[in-house]
Design an enzyme around this catalytic site. Structure first.
Site, mmCIF file in Angstrom:
data_model
loop_
_atom_site.group_PDB
_atom_site.id
_atom_site.type_symbol
_atom_site.label_atom_id
_atom_site.label_comp_id
_atom_site.label_asym_id
_atom_site.label_seq_id
_atom_site.Cartn_x
_atom_site.Cartn_y
_atom_site.Cartn_z
ATOM 1 N N LYS A 151 -2.370 26.883 78.775
ATOM 2 C CA LYS A 151 -1.097 27.352 79.347
ATOM 3 C C LYS A 151 -0.115 27.744 78.248
ATOM 4 O O LYS A 151 0.555 28.758 78.347
ATOM 5 C CB LYS A 151 -0.435 26.279 80.224
ATOM 6 C CG LYS A 151 -1.336 25.225 80.793
ATOM 7 C CD LYS A 151 -2.120 25.656 81.986
ATOM 8 C CE LYS A 151 -2.991 24.509 82.460
ATOM 9 N NZ LYS A 151 -3.871 24.726 83.515
ATOM 10 N N TRP A 181 -4.447 15.202 89.108
ATOM 11 C CA TRP A 181 -5.256 16.431 89.108
ATOM 12 C C TRP A 181 -6.640 16.053 89.625
ATOM 13 O O TRP A 181 -7.240 15.086 89.129
ATOM 14 C CB TRP A 181 -5.321 16.962 87.676
ATOM 15 C CG TRP A 181 -6.072 18.241 87.493
ATOM 16 C CD1 TRP A 181 -5.895 19.402 88.170
ATOM 17 C CD2 TRP A 181 -7.107 18.482 86.519
ATOM 18 N NE1 TRP A 181 -6.744 20.362 87.687
ATOM 19 C CE2 TRP A 181 -7.502 19.828 86.679
ATOM 20 C CE3 TRP A 181 -7.726 17.714 85.541
ATOM 21 C CZ2 TRP A 181 -8.501 20.409 85.888
ATOM 22 C CZ3 TRP A 181 -8.713 18.287 84.760
ATOM 23 C CH2 TRP A 181 -9.082 19.617 84.931
ATOM 24 N N ASP A 190 -3.345 12.612 78.942
ATOM 25 C CA ASP A 190 -3.789 13.998 79.140
ATOM 26 C C ASP A 190 -2.573 14.911 79.102
ATOM 27 O O ASP A 190 -1.730 14.872 79.995
ATOM 28 C CB ASP A 190 -4.511 14.125 80.492
ATOM 29 C CG ASP A 190 -5.083 15.526 80.678
ATOM 30 O OD1 ASP A 190 -5.349 16.200 79.664
ATOM 31 O OD2 ASP A 190 -5.260 15.963 81.842
HETATM 32 C C1 LMR Z 1 -4.449 23.473 87.690
HETATM 33 O O1 LMR Z 1 -4.176 22.276 87.840
HETATM 34 O O2 LMR Z 1 -4.247 24.324 88.563
HETATM 35 C C2 LMR Z 1 -5.014 23.942 86.376
HETATM 36 O O3 LMR Z 1 -5.129 22.875 85.503
HETATM 37 C C3 LMR Z 1 -6.251 24.743 86.510
HETATM 38 C C4 LMR Z 1 -7.445 23.916 86.927
HETATM 39 O O4 LMR Z 1 -8.452 23.994 86.201
HETATM 40 O O5 LMR Z 1 -7.425 23.213 87.927
#
Ligand code: LMR
Length: 397
Positions: A245, A129, A210
């Site tokens: 979520k 992420w 996480d």
């Molecule tokens: C995502 O990965 O789309 C979500 O966790 C929202 C975000 O804050 O990026």
């Protein structure tokens, strides 16, 4: 005074969301941000949450400050959900603080670790992420990547990851996703996890787990297996968690940071977590955590939540299957079975940046530049259209 400031390029996920809303096309499809949408394309208000909300509102509670660490009942319920009975409580303790969403947990954790261990470095999966990197770099860490996704096999690069874990400097901090890896949806098997944890223990590396999707993968307990395995092994580690979520409470920003430490260090850890919170935002907001605590602490509501969560999970599984069917029907020469081996809200399609751009520009289908799509943005009403758009952009290449 500010002319020297660098221009912010925008966030690859949240920026895309704004672009989507500004797009006037009626048939646009949002597969960018990680939000669960129901079959009608709406962000659901869970029935368990609506019931808890009615009761809470009728109680007319005053709104003083919460303590820095948050609401005690909420924190105890987070402990139960993440750790169950896995911790050896004679030797280890969890210091749990309520945070402003999962991002808040990462930020409080990153600041805490940076002040505890200024010389250490952080390792994240390649890819991860995007904001993981931003948050840890923002806290002052050097952020490195360990191999995770192998584009050749479209699978987890177990050997690559293991080699990296074995050769990491002792006391590094390693960010791991216990379930529903963001962005790939690819998870190590349990056997592989055991190998990973053996390697991390041997290298004396600190895991930071996480978990933003507990219950969206295999189920509430299965998804927490890695956390409980670390606890059962007597490791010291951190967990950032989120109810955005799983309770569909995105804007309420409900999360938690848990630090598992030796029992005699727990008071010191807890104090430093409170200090990190005080310096960031003083104390967390009341309402979202009160909703979660009311649901989790009321047996009938908790049961209702678990069944609503199961409904969301199975809709995601169905949409993944429909996507694979649709793509295979339109492109019979290609193998899309790799998408079925991914879990959770995301599918890692392998689309290039140019193909993702073409999806957006030519077809109004929004995906993240890495080729990640949010399966929960699919519905029986738009899947055919999305598959047709995929076929068009893939045919061109
Ligand atoms: C995502 O990965 O789309 C979500 O966790 C929202 C975000 O804050 O990026």
């Amino acid at each position: 005074m500010f002319e020297h400031l660098p221009r912010y390029a925008g966030d690859p996920i949240l920026g895309l969301m704004s672009e989507f809303f500004a797009d006037p096309r009626m048939d646009k499809v949002n597969l960018g941000v990680g939000i669960y949408y129901d079959e009608q394309g709406r962000v659901p208000l869970l029935d368990c949450v609506a019931q808890a909300e009615r009761t809470l509102v009728s109680e007319h509670q005053p709104r003083s400050y919460l303590p820095m660490e948050g609401e005690p009942a909420y924190r105890a319920l987070v402990h139960q959900l993440l750790f169950a009975k896995s911790l050896n409580e004679r030797q280890f303790s969890t210091s749990i603080v309520q945070t402003v969403g999962g991002s808040g947990a990462l930020k409080v954790g990153a600041d805490f670790l940076r002040s505890a261990w200024p010389g250490r470095e952080v390792w994240v999966s390649d890819p991860t992420w995007d904001n993981h990197i931003g948050i840890f770099e923002g806290a002052g860490f050097k952020v490195n990547r360990y191999p995770y996704y192998d584009p050749a096999t479209r699978a987890f690069d177990y050997e690559g990851a293991l080699t990296a874990f074995k050769s990491m400097p002792a006391q590094s901090i390693v960010l791991l996703h216990p379930c529903c890896h963001n962005p790939t949806g690819i998870q190590p098997t349990r056997e592989q996890w055991k190998g990973i944890l053996d390697a991390l223990q041997a290298s004396e590396v600190t895991p930071f787990l996480d978990i933003a999707y507990q219950g969206f993968g295999q189920g509430l307990d299965d998804d927490a297996w890695v956390i409980r395995e670390c606890a059962a092994r007597g490791m010291e580690f951190l967990v950032s968690s989120s109810f955005s979520k799983t309770f569909s409470l995105y804007g309420e920003r409900v999360g938690a940071l848990s630090v598992v430490s030796r029992i005699h260090d727990a008071e010191l850890v807890f104090g430093q977590l409170k200090l990190s919170i005080r310096r960031n935002y003083s104390s967390p907001p009341i309402f979202g955590a009160a909703l979660v605590a009311r649901v989790l602490g009321t047996p009938a509501l908790r049961q209702l939540w678990q069944s609503e969560l199961a409904t969301m999970r199975s809709r995601i599984v169905q949409m993944r299957a429909q996507l694979v069917d649709g793509l295979t029907r339109l492109m019979p020469g290609r193998d899309f079975s790799f998408l079925q081996r991914q879990e959770g809200m995301f599918a890692y399609t392998g689309l290039s940046v140019a193909q993702v751009q073409a999806l957006k520009m030519d077809h109004g289908v929004y995906a993240v530049e890495t080729g990640r799509i949010c399966i929960a943005g699919l519905s029986p009403h738009n899947t055919d259209r999305v598959c047709a758009a995929f076929a068009k952009v893939m045919d061109k290449s």
